[in-house]
Design an enzyme around this catalytic site. Structure first.
Site, PDB file in Angstrom:
ATOM      1  N   HIS A   1       0.827  -1.212   0.000  1.00 46.71           N
ATOM      2  CA  HIS A   1       0.000   0.000   0.000  1.00 46.71           C
ATOM      3  C   HIS A   1       0.858   1.256   0.000  1.00 46.71           C
ATOM      4  CE1 HIS A   1      -3.191   2.815   0.844  1.00 46.71           C
ATOM      5  NE2 HIS A   1      -2.641   3.175   1.984  1.00 46.71           N
ATOM      6  N   SER A   2       0.493   2.251  -0.825  1.00 46.96           N
ATOM      7  CA  SER A   2       1.097   3.584  -0.819  1.00 46.96           C
ATOM      8  C   SER A   2       2.620   3.506  -0.993  1.00 46.96           C
ATOM      9  CB  SER A   2       0.696   4.311   0.472  1.00 46.96           C
ATOM     10  OG  SER A   2       1.113   5.649   0.459  1.00 46.96           O
TER      11      SER A   2
END
Length: 397
Positions: free
Chosen positions: A293-294
């Site tokens: 994620h991210s």
């Protein structure tokens, strides 16, 4: 009364500054002297401490009078209400510190869930660390290294989140399923995956500075006396000015600390390389899948660049969510880009229906839509849905 006093101080300072700019050299000197005299007589620390409660907060969820209900939502024990950030009106800094204190408690609460509910074990890093050496850690399933079939690796984003979390804000304001990696871990283990959960933001330990470390460095004694005196005066003025503004920013000054980096794990990228070299690459799994994620997406791309051949030999699919990687800035080669086109997918926040293709100028991996509120719960890259050893496409739920 204190508000009027602050307003009066600010007005006086503004007038003095205006006079300083408008007058000649003599008037400027007088205004500067008057301003310095005024500021030297203002004890901002005492002034602001009167308005801000002590920075002492509860040490447990029970002491905070909050608990997670059966739906995994954080609620006040007595009122049943969600967490209230503005506990004291107009004291944002204090409220933020209280929020951070709660966040630290929740971080350790999630560690407990990883062990008790997900039955993961905590492994300290570096693996050869001495007893007194700063350490990081990851969590993994008992069969993470020995599972011959498949392994899932989870990487969170940047910031305050630690192993087992996607977003602290979602844990506090929504629920555990939205903000933690626990739903991914449980489903992966139910599907026969080994699991390794990275801890890319645990890069240093914080220790209090000694008095000697807080003192300014000694001046060079070889310098001419006049130059040395000017430098000392300038340094004293800088320290005085810094301390003056620090009283505004940090009225209840906390302890001065320094960061001691963790060997071989001092950055998210270094941590990921270390876990790859010592665990993932040595696992028995023929098929490895990543969920990142991210900033975790950027970290994976860095891993890909530095261990390209090894990654290609073991990793069959990578699910990214709102990844912030940039293949141009990270200087990924054509062979890396070609592999990412085939094996990666990036779900990005969008109002379009789920899995709608999203255009993007960089030639790395396909981007598809996902609603922001569902971002942490839709992607699940099962690499083995069919026959043993046969990789199937990424899928979601």
């Amino acid at each position: 009364m204190r508000v009027y006093l602050v307003v009066s101080i600010i007005s006086t300072v503004r007038i003095a500054m205006a006079q300083n700019q408008a007058g000649g050299p003599e008037e400027k000197d007088k205004a500067s002297t008057a301003l310095k005299d005024l500021l030297s007589r203002i004890d901002l620390e005492e002034l602001m401490k009167k308005d801000e409660p002590p920075l002492k907060f509860p040490q447990t969820l029970d002491e905070f009078e909050y608990a997670f209900n059966e739906k995994g939502q954080l609620r006040h024990i007595k009122t049943g209400e969600p967490y209230v950030f503005n506990y004291h009106e107009d004291l944002h800094r204090w409220n933020q510190k209280r929020y951070e204190a709660l966040g630290e408690i929740i971080t350790h609460f999630v560690y407990e869930l990883l062990e008790k509910e997900c039955h993961l074990k905590k492994v300290h890093l570096p693996v050869d660390a001495t007893e007194d050496e700063p350490k990081s850690f990851i969590f993994m399933s008992e069969d993470a290294i020995t599972n011959p079939s498949k392994l899932m690796v989870l990487i969170h984003g940047s910031g305050v989140v630690r192993v087992g979390q996607w977003a602290r804000r979602l844990i506090i304001n929504e629920d555990l399923d939205s903000g933690t990696q626990i739903p991914f871990i449980k489903r992966a283990m139910n599907e026969g995956y080994g699991v390794i959960v990275l801890n890319t933001n645990e890069n240093y330990v914080e220790v209090e500075k000694s008095k000697k470390q807080m003192q300014p460095p000694a001046s060079d004694t070889d310098e001419p006396a006049e130059k040395k005196e000017k430098k000392d005066d300038s340094q004293k003025e800088t320290i005085k000015r810094r301390d003056f503004y620090e009283k505004y920013r940090n009225p209840q000054k906390e302890k001065e600390t320094k960061h001691v980096p963790i060997r071989d794990n001092s950055t998210p990228e270094e941590h990921t390389l270390y876990v790859w070299d010592h665990f993932i690459s040595r696992s028995s799994a023929k098929n490895v899948v990543f969920v990142a994620h991210s900033y975790g997406g950027l970290v994976f791309v860095e891993l890909m660049i530095h261990r390209e051949a090894e990654v290609k030999s073991k990793v069959i699919s990578v699910a990214l969510t709102d990844s912030v990687h940039n293949v141009w800035h990270q200087e990924a080669g054509k062979s890396v880009l070609d592999w990412m086109q085939e094996h990666c997918r990036n779900w990005v926040s969008s109002s379009e229906p789920l899995d709608t293709p999203v255009e993007f100028m960089l030639p790395d991996c396909p981007r598809v839509s996902a609603e922001p509120q569902d971002m942490t719960g839709i992607v699940f890259p099962f690499g083995l849905q069919g026959k043993e050893g046969e990789a199937s496409p990424l899928c979601c739920y």
